[in-house]
Structures are given as structure tokens and as C-alpha cells.
Design an enzyme around this catalytic site. Structure first.
Site, PDB file in Angstrom:
ATOM      1  N   TYR A   1      -0.027 102.635  51.524  1.00  0.00           N
ATOM      2  CA  TYR A   1      -0.003 104.032  52.005  1.00  0.00           C
ATOM      3  C   TYR A   1      -0.175 104.007  53.512  1.00  0.00           C
ATOM      4  O   TYR A   1      -0.608 102.995  54.082  1.00  0.00           O
ATOM      5  CB  TYR A   1      -1.143 104.846  51.375  1.00  0.00           C
TER       6      TYR A   1
ATOM      7  N   GLU B   1     -11.187  91.825  59.782  1.00  0.00           N
ATOM      8  CA  GLU B   1     -12.051  90.753  59.262  1.00  0.00           C
ATOM      9  C   GLU B   1     -11.235  89.543  58.823  1.00  0.00           C
ATOM     10  O   GLU B   1     -11.806  88.517  58.491  1.00  0.00           O
ATOM     11  CB  GLU B   1     -12.876  91.277  58.081  1.00  0.00           C
TER      12      GLU B   1
ATOM     13  N   ASN C   1      -2.784  94.706  54.206  1.00  0.00           N
ATOM     14  CA  ASN C   1      -2.598  94.870  52.771  1.00  0.00           C
ATOM     15  C   ASN C   1      -2.710  96.343  52.441  1.00  0.00           C
ATOM     16  O   ASN C   1      -3.782  96.829  52.118  1.00  0.00           O
ATOM     17  CB  ASN C   1      -3.674  94.075  52.018  1.00  0.00           C
TER      18      ASN C   1
ATOM     19  N   GLN D   1      -7.576 105.658  56.176  1.00  0.00           N
ATOM     20  CA  GLN D   1      -6.791 106.724  55.541  1.00  0.00           C
ATOM     21  C   GLN D   1      -7.700 107.886  55.139  1.00  0.00           C
ATOM     22  O   GLN D   1      -7.345 109.055  55.296  1.00  0.00           O
ATOM     23  CB  GLN D   1      -6.050 106.158  54.322  1.00  0.00           C
TER      24      GLN D   1
ATOM     25  N   HIS E   1      -6.556  94.707  58.960  1.00  0.00           N
ATOM     26  CA  HIS E   1      -7.836  94.110  58.537  1.00  0.00           C
ATOM     27  C   HIS E   1      -8.417  93.221  59.625  1.00  0.00           C
ATOM     28  O   HIS E   1      -8.056  92.046  59.712  1.00  0.00           O
ATOM     29  CB  HIS E   1      -7.638  93.306  57.249  1.00  0.00           C
TER      30      HIS E   1
ATOM     31  N   CYS F   1      -8.628 100.287  56.821  1.00  0.00           N
ATOM     32  CA  CYS F   1      -7.578 100.395  55.811  1.00  0.00           C
ATOM     33  C   CYS F   1      -7.736 101.652  54.945  1.00  0.00           C
ATOM     34  O   CYS F   1      -7.468 102.741  55.425  1.00  0.00           O
ATOM     35  CB  CYS F   1      -7.460  99.110  55.013  1.00  0.00           C
TER      36      CYS F   1
END
Ligand SMILES: NC(=O)CC[C@H](N)C(=O)O
Length: 348
Positions: free
Chosen positions: A284, A326, A281, A243, A324, A239
Site C-alpha cells: 500500500y 532498520e 516491503n 501509512q 525500512h 511502513c
């Protein structure tokens, strides 16, 4: 007590403040998961944000501390349609409201969350303020140093028998640490502003950049750190980490209109054409047009809007995912990624 959320275009949505705290401000974002509020309210990636849950009934199963993703709630406020006053679950330890009251998080109930979400979807993400009485309040759009609020202050180790991972904590979720622990990695967790020489001291087998809050371009130290390791160590990012590595590799990141926050985002692996449902979640994304380097491959795309969900380097063991793996909350389709880390260390 009557209350409201005022957006930065001056739109007001009325509701009832049911928490002790009656004021909060931040970026207003919505999450479409039907469950998982315990994990979301404590996910450090939400720091600085007011969370709107689109599922109408929230609080039904209370709060169990084991489900939390960090030591305390990280959101600036919670907005719901129908708060459930009498939770019922055999593992519940607190009501959601009692838990949030311990940390002074405002909760605005009885809001038309569907109308609020439609507004954010059509007009794009906005800042807001939760308050009572004073409708003339200014909506602040300023942000603090979010990484400093959520990252560890000290280096710590979670010993394992497997490869050594330097985990750069940009607000790492507990489930990421648990997944890595369960695979036996020897984990050294570093503050967000660690330097290359700090990390070099442990001679890691791989450097992992975690999830975290805010605009990735603000994470200047972490981008520099990632740059320093390109071609030198295997790198992996989740995430915000994805980026940051992308920025270090020369891509651009941009703010999305309203982001992806939910537990049913379909992604496609472009290398084997397999699809997965993922937990997401983020607000960007890596800009597609900026991917010009021939040594880089887009590995995953989001099937709703075709945005980039993962990249890989052809020459170096560098790979990243925007979603994600996890979970916490959400589906477990992509936990295999934690095993793939080992493969990238051993060059498979
Ligand atoms: N979950 C995350 O790591 C979020 C990354 C970043 N803050 C974003 O919103 O895009």
C-alpha cells in the site's frame, strides 16, 4: 509430490511440494532480494501472504535463529525456483525446510518464478492457493484480523536510559526493537488496540507506530490513537506506521499494483537531495493526490516510481518513512533515522 499455485484468475503454475504441509492460501507477493529469506519469512508484515522469491536459489545458507524477525514464520507459503537441499554456512542451525516444517508452512519448489512474477507485475497483485491434485479449488480472497495475530497481547518494557518511547506493536520486526535498544531508548511496547489513556499512563516522549501486515485502513484503533496524539506528542512511523499516521493526518492510502518488496529500492530525500538504497516491503502507499494540507511536506520519494516514501509535519514533530531503516534484511543506508528520533524529541 506434484503441486501447484492457482491464482484468483485461475492461472496455474506447477511445481513440487517439498514441505510436510501441502496447502496454503493468501495474497501472492514477490520479493527481489538475492538474500534475506530468513528475515523475510519471519517479518510480521508478510502475515497472510504467500511469498515468491525471485532469486532462483533459496535455502543455500540455512537458517540461524538470530536472524529471524519474529518468533515464528508469518508467511502462508513459500514459492521458490530451486530449493537448496544441502545448506552450507558456519552459523546455520536448521535447513530452511526443516525450520518451515516445524510451523506447517507449505513450500512449493521448481516453480517458474520468473513467469509468475512477470504475471503479477503486469496484471497486479493476486490471491492464490498452494495445493496438490484438485485444480478446481476456489481461491479465497478473504483476510483475517492480521494485527491480532502478530501484535503483543501484553504491554512490556525494555528499559533504557534514554527518552521514553511508546512503541505501538502492529507486528514490529526484531531489528526495529534492536535498533531502538541500541540507542538506549526506554521502550514500552503496546498492543495494536491500545487506547490513548493506556499510552498516556507512561507519559511517553514519543509515540512510534511500527511496521505491520495488511491494509492500513483496517488498523482503525491505531489510526484513532495516532489522531489523538497529533500536536500533543512527537510521532514517528515506519511502513504501516507511516501509512497509519498519514491516514490520521487526513491523507488517503491506496493499494499498489504489485508493491515494493526487496532490498535495493532507491529513495530520494527531497529536503537535501541525497539518495539512499533502502529495504522495503509494502503493498500500500500514501496517495499523492491526497496530500493537500499545506502543513505537511513530502520528505522522501521512491526513485523507481516516484511514490511517497516519507512525510513530515511543518508545525509538529511528526515524521514517517515508508521504507525500512532498520534493514533486516538489507542495506544499512538509513539507520541514521533512529538517531533522528531523538532530535525530534528534543526539537532539533
Ligand atoms: N512493512 C509494512 O509495514 C507493510 C505495511 C502494509 N501492510 C503494506 O503492505 O503496505
Amino acid at each position: 509430490m506434484k503441486g501447484f499455485i492457482k491464482l484468483n484468475d485461475s492461472t496455474i503454475f506447477e511445481g513440487e511440494i517439498i514441505s510436510k504441509k501441502d496447502f496454503g492460501q493468501g495474497e501472492v507477493v514477490f520479493n527481489t532480494s538475492m538474500t534475506g529469506y530468513e528475515e523475510s519469512i519471519t517479518d510480521p508484515s508478510y502475515a497472510g501472504e504467500i511469498l515468491v522469491m525471485t532469486y532462483p536459489l533459496i535455502g543455500n545458507y540455512g537458517v540461524n535463529l538470530e536472524h529471524l524477525q519474529s518468533k515464528r514464520p508469518t508467511i502462508k507459503g513459500l514459492i521458490v525456483k530451486d530449493y537448496c537441499q544441502f545448506p552450507s554456512h558456519h552459523t546455520s542451525q536448521y535447513s530452511l525446510l526443516d525450520y518451515l516444517d516445524q510451523y506447517d508452512v507449505p513450500v512449493l519448489n521448481k516453480v517458474d518464478t520468473r513467469a509468475l512474477t512477470k504475471k503479477l507485475r503486469t496484471e497486479g497483485s493476486m490471491y492464490g492457493v498452494i495445493a496438490t491434485q484438485d485444480y478446481s479449488l476456489e481461491v479465497s480472497t478473504s483476510t483475517e484480523n492480521l494485527l491480532d495475530c502478530v501484535s503483543t497481547k501484553e504491554i512490556y518494557r525494555i528499559q533504557g536510559n534514554g527518552p521514553k518511547i511508546a512503541l505501538i506493536d502492529l507486528g514490529v520486526k526484531k531489528n526495529i526493537v534492536n535498533q531502538l535498544k541500541s540507542k538506549g531508548y526506554d521502550l514500552y511496547v503496546f498492543p495494536y488496540n491500545s487506547t490513548k489513556s493506556d499510552v498516556d499512563k507512561i507519559q511517553p516522549d514519543l509515540v512510534l507506530f511500527s511496521n505491520g501486515p495488511g491494509d492500513p485502513k483496517m488498523a482503525k484503533e491505531a489510526i484513532l490513537l495516532a489522531k489523538g496524539f497529533i500536536g500533543e506528542k512527537p510521532l514517528f512511523g515506519i511502513c504501516l506506521g507511516h501509512q497509519i499516521i498519514s491516514l490520521a493526518l487526513g491523507f488517503n492510502t491506496v493499494k499498489m499494483k504489485f508493491g515494493h518488496r526487496g532490498t535495493n529500492h532507491p529513495v530520494k530525500n527531497l529536503l537535501n537531495n541525497k539518495c539512499y538504497i533502502t529495504s522495503q516491503n509494502h503493498g500500500y502507499m500514501v496517495e499523492k493526490e491526497s496530500v493537500k494540507n499545506k502543513d505537511l511536506i513530502i520528505t522522501y520519494i521512491n526513485l523507481n516510481d516516484h511514490s511517497i516514501e516519507g512525510i513530515m509535519h511543518k508545525k509538529y514533530p511528526i515524521f514517517t518513512v515508508q521504507f525500512h531503516p532498520e534493514s533486516g534484511p538489507g542495506v544499512h543506508d538509513t539507520t541514521f533515522i533512529f538517531k533522528k528520533i531523538k532530535d525530534s524529541i528534543y526539537g532539533n
